[in-house]
Design an enzyme around this catalytic site. Structure first.
Site, PDB file in Angstrom:
ATOM      1  N   ARG A  90      69.983 -70.576 -83.994  1.00 34.81           N
ATOM      2  CA  ARG A  90      69.679 -72.027 -84.266  1.00 34.81           C
ATOM      3  C   ARG A  90      69.106 -72.359 -85.536  1.00 34.81           C
ATOM      4  O   ARG A  90      69.139 -73.420 -86.324  1.00 34.81           O
ATOM      5  CB  ARG A  90      68.749 -72.538 -83.287  1.00 34.81           C
ATOM      6  CG  ARG A  90      69.167 -73.318 -81.992  1.00 34.81           C
ATOM      7  CD  ARG A  90      68.024 -73.847 -81.227  1.00 34.81           C
ATOM      8  NE  ARG A  90      67.610 -72.810 -80.291  1.00 34.81           N
ATOM      9  CZ  ARG A  90      67.983 -72.823 -79.147  1.00 34.81           C
ATOM     10  NH1 ARG A  90      69.295 -73.655 -78.788  1.00 34.81           N
ATOM     11  NH2 ARG A  90      67.828 -71.972 -78.125  1.00 34.81           N
ATOM     12  N   TYR A  91      68.390 -71.432 -86.299  1.00 37.70           N
ATOM     13  CA  TYR A  91      67.760 -71.531 -87.494  1.00 37.70           C
ATOM     14  C   TYR A  91      68.175 -70.451 -88.358  1.00 37.70           C
ATOM     15  O   TYR A  91      68.586 -69.382 -87.733  1.00 37.70           O
ATOM     16  CB  TYR A  91      66.141 -71.447 -87.413  1.00 37.70           C
ATOM     17  CG  TYR A  91      65.334 -72.437 -86.295  1.00 37.70           C
ATOM     18  CD1 TYR A  91      65.138 -73.500 -86.714  1.00 37.70           C
ATOM     19  CD2 TYR A  91      65.219 -71.592 -85.043  1.00 37.70           C
ATOM     20  CE1 TYR A  91      64.508 -74.445 -85.627  1.00 37.70           C
ATOM     21  CE2 TYR A  91      64.755 -72.524 -84.121  1.00 37.70           C
ATOM     22  CZ  TYR A  91      64.438 -74.053 -84.375  1.00 37.70           C
ATOM     23  OH  TYR A  91      63.897 -74.612 -83.466  1.00 37.70           O
ATOM     24  N   ARG A  94      66.318 -66.791 -88.071  1.00 39.01           N
ATOM     25  CA  ARG A  94      65.959 -66.019 -87.023  1.00 39.01           C
ATOM     26  C   ARG A  94      67.095 -66.127 -85.762  1.00 39.01           C
ATOM     27  O   ARG A  94      67.685 -67.325 -85.837  1.00 39.01           O
ATOM     28  CB  ARG A  94      64.441 -66.663 -86.277  1.00 39.01           C
ATOM     29  CG  ARG A  94      64.580 -67.835 -85.771  1.00 39.01           C
ATOM     30  CD  ARG A  94      63.173 -68.614 -85.931  1.00 39.01           C
ATOM     31  NE  ARG A  94      63.064 -69.411 -87.232  1.00 39.01           N
ATOM     32  CZ  ARG A  94      62.623 -70.616 -87.272  1.00 39.01           C
ATOM     33  NH1 ARG A  94      62.005 -70.885 -86.215  1.00 39.01           N
ATOM     34  NH2 ARG A  94      62.945 -71.186 -88.608  1.00 39.01           N
ATOM     35  N   CYS A 103      64.233 -61.183 -64.552  1.00 37.14           N
ATOM     36  CA  CYS A 103      62.854 -61.205 -64.570  1.00 37.14           C
ATOM     37  C   CYS A 103      62.121 -60.800 -63.653  1.00 37.14           C
ATOM     38  O   CYS A 103      62.787 -60.575 -62.123  1.00 37.14           O
ATOM     39  CB  CYS A 103      62.719 -62.743 -64.755  1.00 37.14           C
ATOM     40  SG  CYS A 103      63.797 -63.737 -65.891  1.00 37.14           S
ATOM     41  N   CYS A 107      61.101 -68.331 -62.252  1.00 32.74           N
ATOM     42  CA  CYS A 107      60.231 -69.810 -62.125  1.00 32.74           C
ATOM     43  C   CYS A 107      61.087 -70.868 -61.865  1.00 32.74           C
ATOM     44  O   CYS A 107      62.235 -70.962 -62.614  1.00 32.74           O
ATOM     45  CB  CYS A 107      59.530 -69.962 -63.548  1.00 32.74           C
ATOM     46  SG  CYS A 107      58.909 -68.253 -64.219  1.00 32.74           S
ATOM     47  N   CYS A 110      62.586 -73.142 -64.808  1.00 33.96           N
ATOM     48  CA  CYS A 110      63.134 -72.119 -65.780  1.00 33.96           C
ATOM     49  C   CYS A 110      64.171 -73.038 -66.623  1.00 33.96           C
ATOM     50  O   CYS A 110      65.041 -73.526 -65.965  1.00 33.96           O
ATOM     51  CB  CYS A 110      63.592 -70.832 -65.404  1.00 33.96           C
ATOM     52  SG  CYS A 110      64.230 -69.953 -66.896  1.00 33.96           S
ATOM     53  N   ARG A 112      66.428 -71.679 -68.297  1.00 39.11           N
ATOM     54  CA  ARG A 112      67.645 -70.888 -68.230  1.00 39.11           C
ATOM     55  C   ARG A 112      67.931 -70.716 -66.644  1.00 39.11           C
ATOM     56  O   ARG A 112      68.426 -69.661 -66.401  1.00 39.11           O
ATOM     57  CB  ARG A 112      67.497 -69.666 -68.923  1.00 39.11           C
ATOM     58  CG  ARG A 112      67.483 -69.942 -70.446  1.00 39.11           C
ATOM     59  CD  ARG A 112      67.923 -68.564 -71.071  1.00 39.11           C
ATOM     60  NE  ARG A 112      67.866 -68.933 -72.775  1.00 39.11           N
ATOM     61  CZ  ARG A 112      66.667 -68.673 -73.434  1.00 39.11           C
ATOM     62  NH1 ARG A 112      66.131 -67.412 -73.050  1.00 39.11           N
ATOM     63  NH2 ARG A 112      66.742 -68.822 -74.664  1.00 39.11           N
ATOM     64  N   ASP A 272      61.547 -79.049 -70.094  1.00 41.21           N
ATOM     65  CA  ASP A 272      63.000 -79.226 -70.573  1.00 41.21           C
ATOM     66  C   ASP A 272      63.677 -80.159 -69.569  1.00 41.21           C
ATOM     67  O   ASP A 272      63.344 -79.988 -68.472  1.00 41.21           O
ATOM     68  CB  ASP A 272      63.711 -77.879 -70.878  1.00 41.21           C
ATOM     69  CG  ASP A 272      63.229 -77.404 -72.124  1.00 41.21           C
ATOM     70  OD1 ASP A 272      63.050 -77.888 -73.185  1.00 41.21           O
ATOM     71  OD2 ASP A 272      63.054 -76.048 -72.006  1.00 41.21           O
ATOM     72  N   ASP A 309      61.708 -79.101 -77.335  1.00 36.46           N
ATOM     73  CA  ASP A 309      63.026 -78.255 -77.506  1.00 36.46           C
ATOM     74  C   ASP A 309      64.210 -79.485 -77.534  1.00 36.46           C
ATOM     75  O   ASP A 309      64.438 -80.056 -76.348  1.00 36.46           O
ATOM     76  CB  ASP A 309      63.386 -77.285 -76.706  1.00 36.46           C
ATOM     77  CG  ASP A 309      63.823 -76.103 -77.412  1.00 36.46           C
ATOM     78  OD1 ASP A 309      64.570 -76.234 -78.162  1.00 36.46           O
ATOM     79  OD2 ASP A 309      62.931 -74.963 -76.954  1.00 36.46           O
ATOM     80  N   LYS A 316      63.142 -76.651 -82.104  1.00 33.11           N
ATOM     81  CA  LYS A 316      61.889 -77.347 -81.339  1.00 33.11           C
ATOM     82  C   LYS A 316      61.152 -78.248 -82.503  1.00 33.11           C
ATOM     83  O   LYS A 316      61.322 -77.885 -83.787  1.00 33.11           O
ATOM     84  CB  LYS A 316      60.741 -76.255 -81.186  1.00 33.11           C
ATOM     85  CG  LYS A 316      61.089 -75.210 -79.930  1.00 33.11           C
ATOM     86  CD  LYS A 316      60.184 -74.439 -79.626  1.00 33.11           C
ATOM     87  CE  LYS A 316      60.529 -73.481 -78.830  1.00 33.11           C
ATOM     88  NZ  LYS A 316      61.799 -72.645 -79.069  1.00 33.11           N
TER      89      LYS A 316
HETATM   90  S1  SF4 Z   1      60.758 -68.955 -67.369  1.00 31.72           S
HETATM   91 FE1  SF4 Z   1      62.901 -68.138 -66.688  1.00 31.72          FE
HETATM   92  S2  SF4 Z   1      63.553 -66.573 -68.181  1.00 31.72           S
HETATM   93 FE2  SF4 Z   1      61.142 -66.892 -68.247  1.00 31.72          FE
HETATM   94  S3  SF4 Z   1      60.279 -65.511 -66.610  1.00 31.72           S
HETATM   95 FE3  SF4 Z   1      60.522 -67.548 -65.651  1.00 31.72          FE
HETATM   96  S4  SF4 Z   1      62.659 -67.336 -64.703  1.00 31.72           S
HETATM   97 FE4  SF4 Z   1      62.513 -65.757 -66.174  1.00 31.72          FE
END
Ligand code: SF4
Length: 345
Positions: A90-91, A94, A103, A107, A110, A112, A272, A309, A316
């Site tokens: 993106r930049y 980096r 994971c 979450c 998340c 993603r 997000d 973001d 960001k």
């Molecule tokens: S936020 Fe998403 S990538 Fe990060 S630990 Fe939780 S589920 Fe996994």
């Protein structure tokens, strides 16, 4: 005890507190995203509280089936900025390198959420080589951020080998790791893993994802201490989440707990536009008011930067609050306690 991975397992632990008539929608939510709740996180949940802020992050909700028109399957535009599988660029200076999508916990908010999960693809040996070749060919890349999924889900030997390969690229000065493992699975941060986090040449930084002071129990603090004692600089990433940490006293307690654990608060992420996560979202105005209140309560050491973001992969930006107002011939500066002062231009 094993990681809880099904609605039934959550139910057995008394964690499904929504109206049972919402069952079909809960099943739909569970099908759309994997469930994982480690015993260490389970132990931190107050099961007598139907609104427990830790449970809320991991237990599916029927609300996840409500998709708003402006919500996106790729809210921060990873795909649009991915020139090679596993890389997000993106930049100029980096890149993200995503070796896997697994994971320790999943979450529900998340960013993603449509990628992560035990069935999520990891990079094959050839794909990893192509990703490393991409970095090698671009001398402007100074920082490589290992994310995913959670890179600490790699076995220590594989992680050490990956870090050694990134470290061998002379123009990479910093390797950053983003992980929830010290919080969600602290016993994984053992001697072998800590030893793996020692590139010979580049500097390694470690960002830990933590959203509530109660996530920092004794095991979690001990895991962070093992990393800090090994000389690894630690910083904290928090997602601002309705019903989890959207109160000033909650954020204050979290930031103090992070600093006490030798973790410098880095980012407070505005949530997000992830599909099915409207129940976690707060307004930007609310986020700014919380940041203003934090400024009056905490030293600079404990202040995160509140960031958004920009949807579409534009990166960001800090989103305030602002402390400068207009005046005809001077700046009007607001202090941390709401007083206003003129300052010559
Ligand atoms: S936020 Fe998403 S990538 Fe990060 S630990 Fe939780 S589920 Fe996994």
């Amino acid at each position: 005890m094993q990681t809880l991975r099904t609605l039934k397992a959550l139910q057995r632990e008394g964690l499904l507190t929504e109206d049972p008539r919402l069952g079909p929608r809960l099943e739909e939510a569970a099908e759309a995203m994997s469930i994982a709740l480690t015993p260490e996180m389970l132990a931190l949940i107050d099961r007598s509280d139907a609104n427990d802020p830790i449970a809320r992050q991991f237990v599916p909700s029927a609300s996840e089936t409500e998709i708003a028109p402006d919500e996106l399957s790729d809210p921060i535009g990873d795909e649009a900025r991915s020139p090679v599988k596993g890389i997000v660029h993106r930049y100029p200076d980096r890149v993200l390198l995503k070796p896997l999508h697994v994971c320790p916990v999943y979450c529900r908010f998340c960013f993603r959420r449509e990628k992560v999960g035990p069935g999520g693809e990891a990079l094959s040996a050839a794909e990893l080589e192509a990703a490393l070749a991409y970095i090698r060919a671009r001398p402007e890349i100074w920082e490589v951020i290992l994310t995913g999924g959670d890179p600490l889900m790699l076995a220590p030997r594989r992680l050490a080998s990956l870090l050694a390969r990134v470290d061998a690229i002379a123009h990479v000065g910093v390797i950053r790791i983003h992980s929830r493992v010290p919080i969600a699975d602290p016993s994984r941060v053992g001697d072998e893993l800590v030893a793996a986090l020692k590139p010979k040449r580049a500097t390694l930084w470690f960002a830990v994802h933590c959203n509530h002071a109660r996530e920092l129990g004794p095991d979690q603090r001990a895991a962070l201490a093992r990393l800090a004692d090994a000389g690894i600089p630690l910083m904290g990433q928090t997602v601002l989440l309705a019903g989890v940490n959207d109160e000033v006293a909650t954020l204050e307690a979290l930031m103090r707990a992070l600093v006490s654990a030798r973790v410098k608060p880095y980012y407070l992420h505005h949530p997000d536009l992830v599909r099915g996560t409207g129940h976690f979202r707060v307004s930007i105005e609310r986020g700014q008011a919380l940041m203003k209140a934090l400024r009056a309560r905490l030293s600079g050491l404990a202040q995160p930067t509140y960031v958004l973001d920009v949807p579409g992969g534009h990166g960001k930006v800090p989103i305030g609050p602002g402390y400068l107002g207009d005046d005809p011939d001077a700046l009007l500066v607001e202090d941390a306690f709401g007083g206003h002062h003129r300052y010559a231009r």
